[in-house]
Design a protein around this motif. Sequence first.
Motif, PDB file in Angstrom:
ATOM      1  N   HIS A   1      -2.714 -12.566  -4.286  1.00  9.86           N
ATOM      2  CA  HIS A   1      -2.276 -13.276  -5.686  1.00  9.86           C
ATOM      3  C   HIS A   1      -1.073 -13.659  -5.372  1.00  9.86           C
ATOM      4  CE1 HIS A   1      -1.693 -13.521  -9.815  1.00  9.86           C
ATOM      5  NE2 HIS A   1      -0.506 -13.002  -9.621  1.00  9.86           N
TER       6      HIS A   1
ATOM      7  N   ARG B   1      -5.344   0.104   0.441  1.00  8.20           N
ATOM      8  CA  ARG B   1      -5.372  -1.177   1.273  1.00  8.20           C
ATOM      9  C   ARG B   1      -6.055  -2.247   0.499  1.00  8.20           C
ATOM     10  NH1 ARG B   1      -3.281  -1.765   6.124  1.00  8.20           N
ATOM     11  NH2 ARG B   1      -4.721  -3.070   6.951  1.00  8.20           N
ATOM     12  N   LYS B   2      -7.057  -2.021  -0.314  1.00 11.33           N
ATOM     13  CA  LYS B   2      -7.940  -2.906  -0.794  1.00 11.33           C
ATOM     14  C   LYS B   2      -7.096  -3.560  -1.986  1.00 11.33           C
ATOM     15  CE  LYS B   2     -12.610  -1.416   0.492  1.00 11.33           C
ATOM     16  NZ  LYS B   2     -13.935  -1.102  -0.058  1.00 11.33           N
ATOM     17  N   THR B   3      -6.576  -2.783  -2.699  1.00 10.86           N
ATOM     18  CA  THR B   3      -5.731  -3.298  -4.048  1.00 10.86           C
ATOM     19  C   THR B   3      -4.547  -4.068  -3.266  1.00 10.86           C
ATOM     20  OG1 THR B   3      -6.512  -1.399  -5.236  1.00 10.86           O
ATOM     21  CG2 THR B   3      -4.437  -2.605  -5.963  1.00 10.86           C
ATOM     22  N   ALA B   4      -3.955  -3.435  -2.306  1.00 11.25           N
ATOM     23  CA  ALA B   4      -2.653  -4.165  -1.990  1.00 11.25           C
ATOM     24  C   ALA B   4      -3.105  -5.495  -1.345  1.00 11.25           C
ATOM     25  CB  ALA B   4      -1.999  -3.229  -0.623  1.00 11.25           C
TER      26      ALA B   4
ATOM     27  N   ILE C   1      -1.682   2.775  -4.831  1.00 15.72           N
ATOM     28  CA  ILE C   1      -2.307   1.428  -4.303  1.00 15.72           C
ATOM     29  C   ILE C   1      -2.855   1.677  -2.988  1.00 15.72           C
ATOM     30  CG2 ILE C   1      -1.579  -0.850  -3.473  1.00 15.72           C
ATOM     31  CD1 ILE C   1      -1.321  -0.326  -6.639  1.00 15.72           C
TER      32      ILE C   1
ATOM     33  N   SER D   1       0.931  -1.013  -0.101  1.00 13.42           N
ATOM     34  CA  SER D   1      -0.065   0.078  -0.092  1.00 13.42           C
ATOM     35  C   SER D   1       0.920   1.181  -0.068  1.00 13.42           C
ATOM     36  CB  SER D   1      -1.006  -0.047   1.237  1.00 13.42           C
ATOM     37  OG  SER D   1      -0.167   0.043   2.482  1.00 13.42           O
TER      38      SER D   1
ATOM     39  N   ARG E   1      -5.535  -7.300  -2.372  1.00 14.63           N
ATOM     40  CA  ARG E   1      -5.564  -8.288  -3.536  1.00 14.63           C
ATOM     41  C   ARG E   1      -4.361  -8.665  -4.108  1.00 14.63           C
ATOM     42  NH1 ARG E   1      -8.986  -5.138  -5.872  1.00 14.63           N
ATOM     43  NH2 ARG E   1      -7.796  -4.134  -7.583  1.00 14.63           N
ATOM     44  N   LEU E   2      -3.160  -7.855  -4.249  1.00 16.46           N
ATOM     45  CA  LEU E   2      -2.076  -8.171  -4.917  1.00 16.46           C
ATOM     46  C   LEU E   2      -1.426  -9.130  -3.763  1.00 16.46           C
ATOM     47  CD1 LEU E   2      -0.595  -4.540  -5.789  1.00 16.46           C
ATOM     48  CD2 LEU E   2      -1.369  -6.548  -7.229  1.00 16.46           C
TER      49      LEU E   2
END
Length: 204
Positions: A34, A25-28, A23, A18, A30-31
Amino acid sequence: MLQQYPSQLLERAVQEFSKLPGIGRKTALRLVLHELRRTNDEVEQFADALLKMKHEVQFCRCCHNISDSELCPICSDERRDKSTVCVVENIQDVMAIENTQQFKGLYHVLGGVISPMDGIGPSDLEIESLVSRVAEGNVQEVILALSPTMEGDTTNFYIFRKLAPADVKLTILARGVAVGNELEYTDEVTLGRSILNRIPFSSK
């Protein structure tokens, strides 16, 4: 209040991701999830690529572009016009102009623009190295290709004053690039035309 995760290791990884620009926290999360699903070899290759880049990437001794060696591929290319130097703010701008395929000269990356509000002065940028480069006598034209913002125009004027004693042609991008736009976000056609239709720089 920050979301609590079931693993402190997961939380730490999310915090690090993040910190990247754009980026949240939600995208972080998800990454990170992954990466967690990938094999150990894939994650190790990803981490190794970042570490290798951080430890081994260099900056070209001539133009300050990113390079794998002392001279970047552009500066070492004998087919480039070494009498023309395009001054840009950052490495992304080099990439943007190269994508237009309209410029065949060399570059000079300042590493930013003069911005007193951000505590960035002329001494924080690669301006003196540009002056020294021009003083060597091989440069006939300097293109000021900074973003048409207040900070960009301030930097253009400062460079204009520094290079005034030199016998060199100073030009600026044609203002097909809208005032206030960042250069790296300008479409390639507009940017390419601005390079081709550059005009003499005036201090007025």
